[in-house]
Design a protein around this motif. Structure first.
Motif, mmCIF file in Angstrom:
data_model
loop_
_atom_site.group_PDB
_atom_site.id
_atom_site.type_symbol
_atom_site.label_atom_id
_atom_site.label_comp_id
_atom_site.label_asym_id
_atom_site.label_seq_id
_atom_site.Cartn_x
_atom_site.Cartn_y
_atom_site.Cartn_z
ATOM 1 N N GLY A 285 50.887 44.316 54.772
ATOM 2 C CA GLY A 285 49.759 43.679 55.446
ATOM 3 C C GLY A 285 48.713 44.691 55.872
ATOM 4 N N GLN A 286 49.190 45.867 56.308
ATOM 5 C CA GLN A 286 48.272 46.928 56.709
ATOM 6 C C GLN A 286 47.455 47.414 55.517
ATOM 7 O OE1 GLN A 286 49.948 50.835 57.621
ATOM 8 N NE2 GLN A 286 48.700 50.909 59.487
ATOM 9 N N TYR A 287 48.120 47.597 54.341
ATOM 10 C CA TYR A 287 47.398 48.038 53.151
ATOM 11 C C TYR A 287 46.391 46.984 52.702
ATOM 12 C CZ TYR A 287 50.627 51.959 52.604
ATOM 13 O OH TYR A 287 51.334 53.122 52.800
ATOM 14 N N THR A 288 46.784 45.703 52.832
ATOM 15 C CA THR A 288 45.854 44.633 52.470
ATOM 16 C C THR A 288 44.616 44.669 53.356
ATOM 17 O OG1 THR A 288 47.680 43.225 51.713
ATOM 18 C CG2 THR A 288 45.590 42.145 52.221
ATOM 19 N N THR A 289 44.840 44.878 54.648
ATOM 20 C CA THR A 289 43.710 44.972 55.585
ATOM 21 C C THR A 289 42.826 46.166 55.241
ATOM 22 O OG1 THR A 289 45.035 43.960 57.345
ATOM 23 C CG2 THR A 289 43.075 45.200 58.002
ATOM 24 N N ARG B 77 42.395 57.261 49.871
ATOM 25 C CA ARG B 77 43.560 57.377 50.762
ATOM 26 C C ARG B 77 44.584 56.279 50.452
ATOM 27 N NH1 ARG B 77 44.433 59.756 55.784
ATOM 28 N NH2 ARG B 77 46.684 59.566 56.214
ATOM 29 N N ILE B 78 44.101 55.070 50.217
ATOM 30 C CA ILE B 78 45.011 53.967 49.898
ATOM 31 C C ILE B 78 45.775 54.271 48.611
ATOM 32 C CG2 ILE B 78 45.097 51.545 49.169
ATOM 33 C CD1 ILE B 78 42.658 51.076 50.996
ATOM 34 N N MET B 79 45.068 54.817 47.618
ATOM 35 C CA MET B 79 45.688 55.105 46.325
ATOM 36 C C MET B 79 46.807 56.128 46.460
ATOM 37 S SD MET B 79 43.612 55.722 42.772
ATOM 38 C CE MET B 79 42.535 56.931 43.516
ATOM 39 N N HIS B 80 46.668 57.086 47.381
ATOM 40 C CA HIS B 80 47.700 58.098 47.587
ATOM 41 C C HIS B 80 48.828 57.592 48.485
ATOM 42 C CE1 HIS B 80 44.692 60.822 45.884
ATOM 43 N NE2 HIS B 80 45.675 61.676 45.695
ATOM 44 N N ASP B 81 48.532 56.630 49.363
ATOM 45 C CA ASP B 81 49.549 56.118 50.272
ATOM 46 C C ASP B 81 50.382 54.997 49.656
ATOM 47 O OD1 ASP B 81 48.701 57.891 52.165
ATOM 48 O OD2 ASP B 81 47.558 56.439 53.345
ATOM 49 N N SER B 82 49.789 54.235 48.744
ATOM 50 C CA SER B 82 50.460 53.054 48.192
ATOM 51 C C SER B 82 50.367 53.043 46.672
ATOM 52 C CB SER B 82 49.829 51.777 48.776
ATOM 53 O OG SER B 82 50.356 50.619 48.159
#
Length: 356
Positions: free
Chosen positions: A57-61, A87-92
């Motif tokens: 949910g956090q990544y979606t937000t 940042r999202i690409m490296h975290d997820s």
């Protein structure tokens, strides 16, 4: 012993039954502990599921917020959204294909080459590439490897003129080589689809472009150094005045129908390459391997071969509309292109006049 009517004789308790009960009593604490462990594991599992859902949910937000920033009118806000996607690409890992799709769509929409196939005429000093488009390409080149899924880095019909994609600064490289230091790792933009992309005057150093498609791309005045194009297709690409140093094309590279007029290729392996109907007028080849290359129909007027192997026999087939118009420097001086020289090549690439 006398028995009363209706009563049963008392039987002595069996020793094995007593032992069984004792064993159960002894094991009871252990069983209780196992039940407790099972309950704990179930609780941990449920907590883990809830944590995973919370993270998703956090990544979606974060994804939605980055998308909003990307659509902002202010350029600096859009750039903030681009780096948020990084940042999202490296975290997820799961979100990387979606990030690639969004960023490439943004670049194609905001820096488009006309679908007619004609490139914008450039005159005078070359304008800088938009910083948001440059950020998109830089982030894609530094993305985690092996996480793309079915996503394609699609930069077709994208204007990337004057792109600077460098794994290190040239001055730093010289210092490293002098001190015997190791070279930095490659950036990895490939595999990327650059069909009809505009890469004029781009500077690309130590970049992996393997398995990429550059068909009909405009690479005029491109500076390629220590870059790999293994398994890539450059059929019909415009490569006038390019400078290639230690570029790896791999076996049977496809450059059929490409234009390499006035180019400089040094330490490049073109063995078994498909060079049919290429325009190679006034091009200089230094330490280039042509062994087994197919040069049928190639135009070689003015081509120079220095320390090259398997060089083709000279022919006088000239290239159409060559040389290009003489470039004009800011002070109004016309640079003479007759005869063609390395100096005039650099002048062309710095101050082009109606160059397509």
């Amino acid at each position: 012993m006398a028995l009363r009517r209706g009563s049963r004789p008392e039987r002595p308790e069996r020793p094995e039954r007593s032992a069984r009960w004792l064993a159960w009593f002894a094991a009871a604490p252990g069983l209780a502990a196992l039940v407790g462990v099972g309950a704990t594991l179930a609780t941990v599992h449920q907590a883990g599921k809830q944590l995973t859902l919370a993270e998703e949910g956090q990544y979606t937000t974060r994804f939605n917020e980055a998308t909003k920033n990307l659509g902002a009118e202010k350029r600096d806000v859009a750039i903030g959204g681009i780096y948020a996607f990084d940042r999202i690409m490296h975290d997820s890992e799961k979100d990387q294909p979606g990030v690639i799709a969004v960023l490439t769509a943004y670049a194609r929409e905001n820096s488009a080459v006309p679908m007619t196939g004609t490139f914008t005429r450039l005159s005078g000093r070359i304008p800088e590439l938009r910083p948001d488009i440059s950020a998109v390409v830089s982030i894609l080149a530094a993305r985690p490897q092996g996480k793309d899924g079915r996503a394609q880095v699609d930069l077709t019909y994208t204007d990337l003129h004057n792109l600077r994609l460098v794994a290190y600064r040239v001055d730093e490289t010289q210092n490293q080589l002098t001190k015997g230091g190791a070279k930095p790792e490659l950036l990895h933009l490939g595999p990327v689809n650059l069909n009809q992309a505009d890469l004029r005057f781009a500077r690309i150093v130590r970049v992996d472009l393997d398995k990429s498609f550059l068909g009909s791309a405009n690479l005029t005045c491109l500076f390629f150094t220590d870059t790999t194009l293994l398994g890539s297709n450059l059929e019909g690409a415009k490569l006038d005045l390019v400078n290639w140093l230690e570029v790896k094309l791999g076996d049977k590279a496809d450059l059929s129908g490409a234009r390499l007029r006035g180019a400089t290729l040094e330490d490049v392996d073109l063995s078994h390459a498909d060079l049919r109907n290429t325009e190679l007028c006034d091009t200089t080849f230094k330490n280039v391997n042509f062994t087994g290359a197919d040069l049928r129909g190639a135009k070689l007027k003015g081509a120079r071969f220095v320390n090259s192997t398997g060089t083709p026999p000279a022919n006088s087939l000239s290239c159409q509309d060559w040389p290009l118009p003489a470039p004009i420097t800011p002070d109004g001086t016309v640079v003479d292109t007759q005869p063609f020289t390395e100096q005039s090549r650099h002048a062309h690439c710095k101050y082009p006049v109606d160059m397509q």
